[in-house]
Design an enzyme around this catalytic site. Sequence first.
Site, PDB file in Angstrom:
ATOM      1  N   ASP A  70       6.746  25.963  30.059  1.00 18.27           N
ATOM      2  CA  ASP A  70       6.596  27.414  30.007  1.00 18.27           C
ATOM      3  C   ASP A  70       7.544  28.052  31.004  1.00 18.27           C
ATOM      4  O   ASP A  70       7.718  27.549  32.111  1.00 18.27           O
ATOM      5  CB  ASP A  70       5.156  27.818  30.328  1.00 18.27           C
ATOM      6  CG  ASP A  70       4.931  29.291  30.059  1.00 18.27           C
ATOM      7  OD1 ASP A  70       4.964  29.697  28.881  1.00 18.27           O
ATOM      8  OD2 ASP A  70       4.746  30.057  31.030  1.00 18.27           O
TER       9      ASP A  70
HETATM   10  C1  LIG Z   1      15.070  33.577  31.244  1.00 21.65           C
HETATM   11  C2  LIG Z   1      15.397  32.933  29.911  1.00 21.65           C
HETATM   12  C3  LIG Z   1      14.421  32.537  29.020  1.00 21.65           C
HETATM   13  N1  LIG Z   1      14.733  31.982  27.812  1.00 21.65           N
HETATM   14  C4  LIG Z   1      13.682  31.584  26.849  1.00 21.65           C
HETATM   15  C5  LIG Z   1      13.152  30.160  27.033  1.00 21.65           C
HETATM   16  C6  LIG Z   1      11.829  30.194  26.300  1.00 21.65           C
HETATM   17  O1  LIG Z   1      12.065  29.860  24.917  1.00 21.65           O
HETATM   18  C7  LIG Z   1      11.406  31.656  26.395  1.00 21.65           C
HETATM   19  C8  LIG Z   1      10.181  31.834  27.279  1.00 21.65           C
HETATM   20  O2  LIG Z   1       9.046  31.727  26.495  1.00 21.65           O
HETATM   21  P1  LIG Z   1       8.005  30.521  26.567  1.00 21.65           P
HETATM   22  O3  LIG Z   1       6.659  31.104  26.315  1.00 21.65           O
HETATM   23  O4  LIG Z   1       8.197  29.724  27.816  1.00 21.65           O
HETATM   24  O5  LIG Z   1       8.433  29.587  25.344  1.00 21.65           O
HETATM   25  P2  LIG Z   1       8.518  29.870  23.785  1.00 21.65           P
HETATM   26  O6  LIG Z   1       7.374  30.717  23.319  1.00 21.65           O
HETATM   27  O7  LIG Z   1       9.906  30.335  23.428  1.00 21.65           O
HETATM   28  O8  LIG Z   1       8.381  28.389  23.184  1.00 21.65           O
HETATM   29  P3  LIG Z   1       7.131  27.366  23.251  1.00 21.65           P
HETATM   30  O9  LIG Z   1       5.992  28.016  23.977  1.00 21.65           O
HETATM   31  O10 LIG Z   1       6.806  27.076  21.800  1.00 21.65           O
HETATM   32  O11 LIG Z   1       7.673  26.146  23.962  1.00 21.65           O
HETATM   33  O12 LIG Z   1      12.506  32.372  26.975  1.00 21.65           O
HETATM   34  C9  LIG Z   1      16.062  31.775  27.450  1.00 21.65           C
HETATM   35  O13 LIG Z   1      16.355  31.277  26.352  1.00 21.65           O
HETATM   36  N2  LIG Z   1      17.057  32.141  28.332  1.00 21.65           N
HETATM   37  C10 LIG Z   1      16.795  32.702  29.548  1.00 21.65           C
HETATM   38  O14 LIG Z   1      17.733  33.014  30.314  1.00 21.65           O
END
Ligand SMILES: Cc1cn([C@H]2C[C@H](O)[C@@H](COP(=O)(O)OP(=O)(O)OP(=O)(O)O)O2)c(=O)[nH]c1=O
Length: 197
Positions: A70
């Site tokens: 997360d």
């Molecule tokens: C800060 C940041 C986050 N992110 C993304 C990563 C995560 O996919 C998302 C944060 O949400 P999460 O809730 O951590 O993850 P998710 O819902 O995408 O996937 P899952 O719970 O099924 O594993 O933000 C980027 O791609 N680049 C960035 O610079």
Amino acid sequence: MLHLASKSPRRRALLARLGVAFGTIDVDIREARAPGEPAEDYVRRMAREKAGAGLLAVAGVPGALVLGADTEVVLDDEVFGKPADAADAAGMLRRLSGRTHEVLTAVSLVSAGREAQRLSRSRVTFAALDDGQVAAYVAGGEPMGRAGGYAIQGGAERFVTRLDGSFSGVMGLPLHDTMLLLHEFGLRTGFRPGGTD
Ligand SMILES: Cc1cn([C@H]2C[C@H](O)[C@@H](COP(=O)(O)OP(=O)(O)OP(=O)(O)O)O2)c(=O)[nH]c1=O
């Protein structure tokens, strides 16, 4: 057999770079911070719950290992998850503008009898952004589905004046911490070159 409990294409691509074979499981966890819950506790709990839900989904598969992660953006103890809509994303970016925030990514690895977790903490400084830059970035669509409303691996990289921490951690799966967890559970890792989305 290793399973990644995630819908995130970033996490799949990052884990693949460690050269391990894995399957993926879609899990749906209600992501809501409890009142007064510290940001670090929240991100740790979410990662644990995702991995735990994944383990339930593969219950009965002998030797199953499930990885969940997360990522949250934290500014002034406020947690910025994924924006609800474009206005929400623009609000987050305006708050991040010209400031240093933290990106916390927790990674949990669980099996039927064992559980381990690591936390990656990065500090990211954004240049001051004007309203036009924020509007154009939001209009491009990249903020949606991303904690804090930005992608460091995409168009937001040009807004970052300083990063102290893990680039892959900010993207959603810190490779060093993940590698150490896999080793703790006796999995061998390697390296597969390749870009990320
Ligand atoms: C800060 C940041 C986050 N992110 C993304 C990563 C995560 O996919 C998302 C944060 O949400 P999460 O809730 O951590 O993850 P998710 O819902 O995408 O996937 P899952 O719970 O099924 O594993 O933000 C980027 O791609 N680049 C960035 O610079």
